[in-house]
Design a protein around this motif. Structure first.
Motif, PDB file in Angstrom:
ATOM      1  N   THR A 178       0.791  -1.336  -0.060  1.00  0.00           N
ATOM      2  CA  THR A 178       0.146   0.005   0.043  1.00  0.00           C
ATOM      3  C   THR A 178       1.041   1.263  -0.155  1.00  0.00           C
ATOM      4  O   THR A 178       2.112   1.220   0.749  1.00  0.00           O
ATOM      5  N   LEU A 179       0.586   2.284  -0.626  1.00  0.00           N
ATOM      6  CA  LEU A 179       1.358   3.478  -0.832  1.00  0.00           C
ATOM      7  C   LEU A 179       0.402   4.626  -0.130  1.00  0.00           C
ATOM      8  O   LEU A 179      -0.844   4.842  -0.761  1.00  0.00           O
ATOM      9  N   TYR A 180       0.814   5.497   0.391  1.00  0.00           N
ATOM     10  CA  TYR A 180       0.196   6.717   0.921  1.00  0.00           C
ATOM     11  C   TYR A 180       0.780   7.973  -0.122  1.00  0.00           C
ATOM     12  O   TYR A 180       1.999   8.062   0.103  1.00  0.00           O
TER      13      TYR A 180
ATOM     14  N   ALA B  19       8.039  14.555  -5.867  1.00  0.00           N
ATOM     15  CA  ALA B  19       8.126  13.317  -4.946  1.00  0.00           C
ATOM     16  C   ALA B  19       8.826  11.753  -5.707  1.00  0.00           C
ATOM     17  O   ALA B  19       8.639  11.770  -7.124  1.00  0.00           O
ATOM     18  N   SER B  20       9.220  11.075  -5.077  1.00  0.00           N
ATOM     19  CA  SER B  20       9.694   9.800  -5.387  1.00  0.00           C
ATOM     20  C   SER B  20       9.323   8.672  -4.368  1.00  0.00           C
ATOM     21  O   SER B  20       9.839   8.528  -3.299  1.00  0.00           O
ATOM     22  N   GLN B  21       8.058   8.236  -4.704  1.00  0.00           N
ATOM     23  CA  GLN B  21       7.525   7.082  -4.115  1.00  0.00           C
ATOM     24  C   GLN B  21       7.149   5.916  -4.507  1.00  0.00           C
ATOM     25  O   GLN B  21       6.202   5.763  -5.112  1.00  0.00           O
ATOM     26  N   TRP B  22       8.181   5.014  -4.687  1.00  0.00           N
ATOM     27  CA  TRP B  22       7.747   3.633  -5.387  1.00  0.00           C
ATOM     28  C   TRP B  22       8.465   2.334  -4.785  1.00  0.00           C
ATOM     29  O   TRP B  22       9.303   2.578  -3.849  1.00  0.00           O
ATOM     30  N   ILE B  23       8.072   1.292  -5.451  1.00  0.00           N
ATOM     31  CA  ILE B  23       8.464   0.063  -4.787  1.00  0.00           C
ATOM     32  C   ILE B  23       8.964  -0.907  -5.798  1.00  0.00           C
ATOM     33  O   ILE B  23       8.327  -0.761  -7.088  1.00  0.00           O
ATOM     34  N   SER B  24       9.854  -1.522  -5.517  1.00  0.00           N
ATOM     35  CA  SER B  24      10.269  -2.556  -6.522  1.00  0.00           C
ATOM     36  C   SER B  24      10.735  -3.965  -6.005  1.00  0.00           C
ATOM     37  O   SER B  24      11.208  -3.920  -4.929  1.00  0.00           O
ATOM     38  N   PRO B  25      10.291  -5.019  -6.830  1.00  0.00           N
ATOM     39  CA  PRO B  25      10.627  -6.269  -6.453  1.00  0.00           C
ATOM     40  C   PRO B  25      12.067  -6.907  -6.528  1.00  0.00           C
ATOM     41  O   PRO B  25      12.279  -7.902  -6.230  1.00  0.00           O
ATOM     42  N   ASN B  26      12.980  -6.001  -7.565  1.00  0.00           N
ATOM     43  CA  ASN B  26      14.164  -6.649  -7.812  1.00  0.00           C
ATOM     44  C   ASN B  26      15.125  -5.295  -8.202  1.00  0.00           C
ATOM     45  O   ASN B  26      16.005  -5.530  -8.921  1.00  0.00           O
ATOM     46  N   TYR B  27      14.885  -4.097  -7.775  1.00  0.00           N
ATOM     47  CA  TYR B  27      16.206  -3.061  -7.829  1.00  0.00           C
ATOM     48  C   TYR B  27      17.314  -3.398  -7.134  1.00  0.00           C
ATOM     49  O   TYR B  27      17.424  -3.934  -5.950  1.00  0.00           O
ATOM     50  N   ARG B  28      18.430  -3.166  -7.833  1.00  0.00           N
ATOM     51  CA  ARG B  28      19.671  -3.142  -7.152  1.00  0.00           C
ATOM     52  C   ARG B  28      20.377  -1.923  -7.399  1.00  0.00           C
ATOM     53  O   ARG B  28      20.105  -1.340  -8.578  1.00  0.00           O
TER      54      ARG B  28
ATOM     55  N   ALA C 116       6.938   0.625  -9.277  1.00  0.00           N
ATOM     56  CA  ALA C 116       5.626   1.266  -9.611  1.00  0.00           C
ATOM     57  C   ALA C 116       5.358   2.318  -8.331  1.00  0.00           C
ATOM     58  O   ALA C 116       5.732   1.976  -7.192  1.00  0.00           O
ATOM     59  N   GLY C 117       4.886   3.503  -8.716  1.00  0.00           N
ATOM     60  CA  GLY C 117       4.320   4.316  -7.636  1.00  0.00           C
ATOM     61  C   GLY C 117       4.612   5.835  -8.305  1.00  0.00           C
ATOM     62  O   GLY C 117       4.141   5.992  -9.445  1.00  0.00           O
ATOM     63  N   VAL C 118       4.984   6.868  -7.474  1.00  0.00           N
ATOM     64  CA  VAL C 118       5.073   8.286  -7.604  1.00  0.00           C
ATOM     65  C   VAL C 118       6.657   8.244  -8.035  1.00  0.00           C
ATOM     66  O   VAL C 118       7.394   8.125  -7.222  1.00  0.00           O
ATOM     67  N   HIS C 119       6.573   8.996  -9.333  1.00  0.00           N
ATOM     68  CA  HIS C 119       8.040   9.645  -9.836  1.00  0.00           C
ATOM     69  C   HIS C 119       7.896  10.718 -10.782  1.00  0.00           C
ATOM     70  O   HIS C 119       7.775  10.716 -11.885  1.00  0.00           O
TER      71      HIS C 119
ATOM     72  N   LYS D  41       0.636  11.635 -12.575  1.00  0.00           N
ATOM     73  CA  LYS D  41       0.486  10.314 -13.351  1.00  0.00           C
ATOM     74  C   LYS D  41       1.279   9.391 -12.259  1.00  0.00           C
ATOM     75  O   LYS D  41       2.294   9.512 -12.012  1.00  0.00           O
ATOM     76  N   TYR D  42       0.742   8.113 -12.158  1.00  0.00           N
ATOM     77  CA  TYR D  42       1.482   7.056 -11.545  1.00  0.00           C
ATOM     78  C   TYR D  42       2.244   6.394 -12.551  1.00  0.00           C
ATOM     79  O   TYR D  42       1.993   6.622 -13.828  1.00  0.00           O
ATOM     80  N   CYS D  43       3.502   6.092 -12.156  1.00  0.00           N
ATOM     81  CA  CYS D  43       4.617   5.627 -13.172  1.00  0.00           C
ATOM     82  C   CYS D  43       4.853   4.205 -12.815  1.00  0.00           C
ATOM     83  O   CYS D  43       5.163   3.846 -11.658  1.00  0.00           O
ATOM     84  N   THR D  44       5.783   3.701 -14.065  1.00  0.00           N
ATOM     85  CA  THR D  44       6.229   2.368 -13.823  1.00  0.00           C
ATOM     86  C   THR D  44       7.751   2.319 -14.457  1.00  0.00           C
ATOM     87  O   THR D  44       7.813   3.360 -15.091  1.00  0.00           O
ATOM     88  N   ALA D  45       8.326   1.353 -13.957  1.00  0.00           N
ATOM     89  CA  ALA D  45       9.523   1.260 -14.573  1.00  0.00           C
ATOM     90  C   ALA D  45       9.970  -0.099 -14.960  1.00  0.00           C
ATOM     91  O   ALA D  45       9.323  -1.104 -14.264  1.00  0.00           O
ATOM     92  N   SER D  46      11.149  -0.399 -15.548  1.00  0.00           N
ATOM     93  CA  SER D  46      11.892   0.571 -16.130  1.00  0.00           C
ATOM     94  C   SER D  46      11.783   0.042 -17.614  1.00  0.00           C
ATOM     95  O   SER D  46      11.391  -0.737 -18.148  1.00  0.00           O
TER      96      SER D  46
END
Length: 866
Positions: free
Chosen positions: A482-484, A491-500, A509-512, A519-524
């Motif tokens: 969950t993201l507030y 802002a930079s509010q994102w979460i990743s399952p495999n970022y190094r 995914a999240g705010v970038h 808009k909400y953004c995705t990577a990469s």
């Protein structure tokens, strides 16, 4: 051309000198917490030179007001919600509530010329909650503050009733209680709990019992509190629990009928009383006491065994395996049904959740997690489940393996689309699951924000506030978070399952806002999605397989491509804010989410976590037999008589539940002759009476014998009207009541007798009278009036102050009478306690919450409220 003192600067070009109040030099002083009502704050308005100004420069904030001056000093109060995720429905941080309060500014202080003056600003803040307070000068914000307005003193309360048409005797239900102040604010919302320090250290979760044997029974609970000093509930056969955490009064009605509930609170200047009536419905059938595996061992299928209720366990000893209604194998072993007699402490409803597809194929490679959408708002609205959803359990079919489950905090419990995640073991072969729910008196694990239970469901559970590297690698996987979003412009509010660090290929995914501010953004690479940002909590779901990756926010797919991904550890940006945890689970494309709603097909049951039949390793067991009878005196069971292969026993035995040991009791005095199919009833904690029965030749007896533990002696104490076997007896109010039996010449009887005790010269004796046709000078209905048919080998017992009769057989066939009959000694009247049950043969007896029936059908045990 203006003449001034040489030390008094004139107004500067920027408008901050004498005569012009400056935002930077104006100070507000206020308490951060206040109670609902009139709020007063101090305001010091100054210019750049340090001169202070009084009320003539202060203006109302409302632009539509006649006195509005855009250059003046303005104060306004704006309410907003600050409720975080918790066990009840999720709320959004910072959600504005319509309406801004513009206070009447009261200029009470100041000296001539406006020097050394302070101002008092008053506002009527009646609604409890959080307020933002903004002080501005000439359109420029001087300062911003937050205050918490808590409810004033307790003044009244409101009871929120569920759909009372659904309340059934013997089933825990819920009533909502809202405590309010004089402004209509709910006190409950502003306390995490209403016990311990708030209530003198005395817990509100204490159970208060009413007297189930009295119509005018009252349960009164007093608490030491400035808010609520007394909660009194008056009802017939009624228990309640009040728990301030979820503002619910949990009720359990033992008996059907009209119940009156009166709640009284000590309010000034006079007590507040709320009275309402509840019509409690009669149970429509027996309740099956579900056992592990939903079956009873064939060894408990016996003819004329001894059945004893002790605590919440049920013991079965002796009896015989039957063939054609005749004994063919006599038994001397014992079985125990652990937790068998728990009805109020059990979950009350069962729902089968089907259409799961092939779980075996889905879980072939390991455990899988099933996502279930459940309409908990509907169930809670019917009063069947607590508002915390903690009284809910899931198992494999047929009351199989209990499944760990977790309720996601968005939207949480008490919602039409509550999200429940269940872990399914590898290799499970089932197309459905069972859900058991409904008992606001009990708490199971798996509720909202239960981190320990979440760890049993998901492969990875991480706290964003205490992030540590994960060693797990999962593919395919599903990540939940969950993201507030504060909706900050940068802002930079994102979460990743495999970022190094240094990664150029990762999933996030999240705010970038560097990529897109709205808009909400995705990577990469970082790209804007079509989903617009908004302030509040948002759900994020990332699913990765070897062939694809899908990102969903708030149920909307914002990215889907054919590039696979693995879970290699959670990474979040430094500004990522959440009140929840991050969960990662194995993903199976063959296991689709399922949903369940509607209560029409839900089955009334009694479920506890470990109700099972088990053999008891006894010592010193008597010779195998059937047709014996006995009584429980304190914590020891006394067993007398019985028959085996044409021999009628006259021996006396005890059974100790703590040691599982039988002991023979040698009695020096004269004893009753050998017999079986007799009745036995306890008078008190040290005496029981044996009545009637038949001997090895089949001759019926009419004598009554009493055994007393203190003297270790038998004595003949009387006779009933006619010899009989297969009769039944019960004790109430000191008298012994005897009903039915097989009398000489094969006559099945519905004779009803009252045996009154007397003690002369230290000797106990009974005088029995036939009251089949009713009692002299009493108007209660008789056996004949109610139409209780002749029967034998039936059950008779005392519950509260009344006597009950159930089951038995007739001379021509097995009894098919579904009615439970009640006799009230106080009026000497019979009535039908329950009339719509399916008839079963077996042994019935009392338990804490009603009636149990040991039978060879329905897992060996049925229950009914009384």
């Amino acid at each position: 051309g203006q003449v001034t003192d040489t030390d008094t600067p004139y107004a500067s070009a920027s408008g901050q000198g004498v005569g012009t109040i400056g935002a930077a030099y104006t100070k507000a002083d206020m308490s951060s917490t206040t109670t609902a009502g009139l709020f007063i704050m101090s305001l010091e308005a100054k210019d750049k030179c340090g001169f202070r100004y009084t009320g003539t420069h202060l203006q109302a904030e409302d632009p539509s007001s006649p006195g509005y001056n855009s250059q003046g000093v303005k104060v306004h109060f704006k309410p907003f919600e600050r409720k975080y995720l918790k066990t009840e429905p999720a709320h959004v941080i910072g959600e504005a509530i319509a309406g801004t309060i513009y206070p009447n500014i009261d200029f009470r202080c100041g000296t001539n010329g406006g020097i050394d003056g302070t101002n008092s600003v008053t506002a009527q803040l009646s609604k409890a909650g959080n307020y933002s307070v903004t002080v501005s000068v000439g359109g420029e914000i001087s300062s911003e503050h937050e205050i918490l307005v808590t409810p004033a003193e307790f003044a009244a309360f409101e009871v929120i009733q569920p759909a009372f048409a659904n309340i059934v005797a013997g089933v825990s239900s819920s009533l909502g209680i809202v405590l309010m102040d004089s402004h209509g604010n709910s006190i409950n919302e502003f306390y995490d709990s209403l016990h311990e320090t708030d209530f003198g250290g005395e817990s509100w979760s204490q159970l208060v019992h009413g007297d189930s044997g009295s119509d005018d029974a009252a349960a009164e609970s007093s608490r030491v509190s400035d808010d609520l000093k007394k909660l009194r509930v008056t009802s017939h056969a009624f228990d309640f629990v009040y728990d301030g955490v979820d503002t619910m009064m949990r009720v359990f009605f033992h008996a059907p009928g009209n119940h009156t509930i009166e709640i009284e609170a000590d309010t000034a200047p006079h007590p507040t009383v709320h009275t309402f009536s509840v019509m409690v419905n009669q149970a429509d059938d027996w309740v099956s006491a579900l056992t592990n595996g939903l079956e009873a061992p064939t060894e408990t299928d016996r003819l004329k065994p001894t059945v004893v209720a002790y605590g919440k366990d049920l013991f079965v000893w002796g009896g015989a395996r039957a063939q054609g209604g005749l004994p063919v194998e006599y038994k001397s072993d014992m079985y125990k049904l652990s937790n068998g007699l728990a009805m109020k402490d059990s979950l009350a409803y069962k729902r089968t959740i089907g259409s799961l597809g092939n779980l075996k194929a889905s879980s072939a490679g390991g455990d899988v997690v099933l996502e279930l959408t459940l309409n908990t708002l509907e169930i809670i609205g019917m009063g069947r489940m607590s508002s915390s959803c903690m009284d809910m359990v899931f198992t494999l079919p047929n009351n199989g393996h209990k499944l760990p489950h977790y309720i996601h905090p968005i939207p949480g419990c008490m919602a039409e689309d509550t999200k429940v995640f269940l872990r399914i073991p590898q290799g499970t072969e089932a197309a459905s699951l069972d859900m058991y729910y409904g008992n606001s008196h009990m708490v199971e694990s798996g509720g909202v924000s239960d981190e320990e239970e979440a760890k049993k469901v998901f492969d990875v559970v991480q706290d964003v506030g205490n992030m540590s590297p994960s060693s797990a690698t999962v593919q395919p996987y599903k990540l939940l978070a969950t993201l507030y979003d504060s909706h900050a412009s940068a802002a930079s509010q994102w979460i990743s399952p495999n970022y190094r660090d240094g990664s150029t290929e990762f999933v996030a995914a999240g705010v970038h806002t560097v990529s897109h501010a709205d808009k909400y953004c995705t990577a990469s690479p970082w790209k804007a999605s079509s989903l617009a940002r908004s302030q509040g909590h948002h759900s994020i779901e990332i699913v990765g397989t070897k062939d694809s990756t899908t990102i969903t926010m708030d149920g909307v797919v914002i990215k889907q491509d054919s590039v696979g991904s693995k879970f290699e550890g959670v990474t979040v940006s430094s500004q990522f804010v959440t009140d929840g945890l991050v969960y990662v689970m194995p993903y199976s494309s063959g296991l689709s989410p399922v949903s369940s709603s509607g209560t029409a097909g839900d089955e009334r049951v009694s479920w506890v976590s470990d109700r099972s039949w088990q053999p008891v390793a006894t010592t010193g067991s008597p010779t195998a037999r059937y047709g014996q009878a006995g009584s429980l005196l304190k914590d020891t069971y006394y067993l007398f008589g019985g028959e085996r292969s044409g021999y009628a026993f006259s021996d006396l035995w005890t059974f100790d539940f703590a040691s599982s040991a039988f002991s023979f009791v040698p009695v020096a005095s004269a004893s009753p002759s050998g017999r079986y199919d007799h009745a036995a009833v306890a008078l008190d904690g040290e005496t029981f009476v044996v009545i009637g029965g038949r001997d090895s030749a089949g001759n019926a007896h009419r004598d009554m014998w009493a055994y007393t533990t203190s003297t270790n002696a038998w004595s003949k104490v009387g006779e009933i009207a006619s010899p009989a076997f297969g009769l039944a007896a019960a004790s109430a109010g000191g008298d012994v009541y005897v009903f039915g039996g097989m009398e000489p010449a094969g006559l099945v009887s519905n004779r009803f007798q009252k045996c009154t005790p007397q003690v002369l010269g230290g000797s106990l004796s009974f005088t029995c009278s036939d009251i089949t046709g009713g009692c002299p000078l009493e108007l209660g209905q008789s056996v004949l009036d109610v139409g209780i048919s002749p029967r034998y080998e039936h059950s008779m017992f005392t519950y509260g102050a009344d006597v009950y009769v159930y089951g038995g057989g007739s001379s021509s066939s097995e009894m098919a009478d579904p009615k439970i009959y009640k006799f009230e000694p106080s009026s000497c009247g019979w009535s039908v306690a329950n009339s719509n049950f399916v008839p079963y043969n077996g042994f019935a007896g009392p338990m804490e919450d009603g009636l149990f029936l040991h039978t060879t059908d329905a897992n060996g045990l049925l229950m009914a409220p009384l």
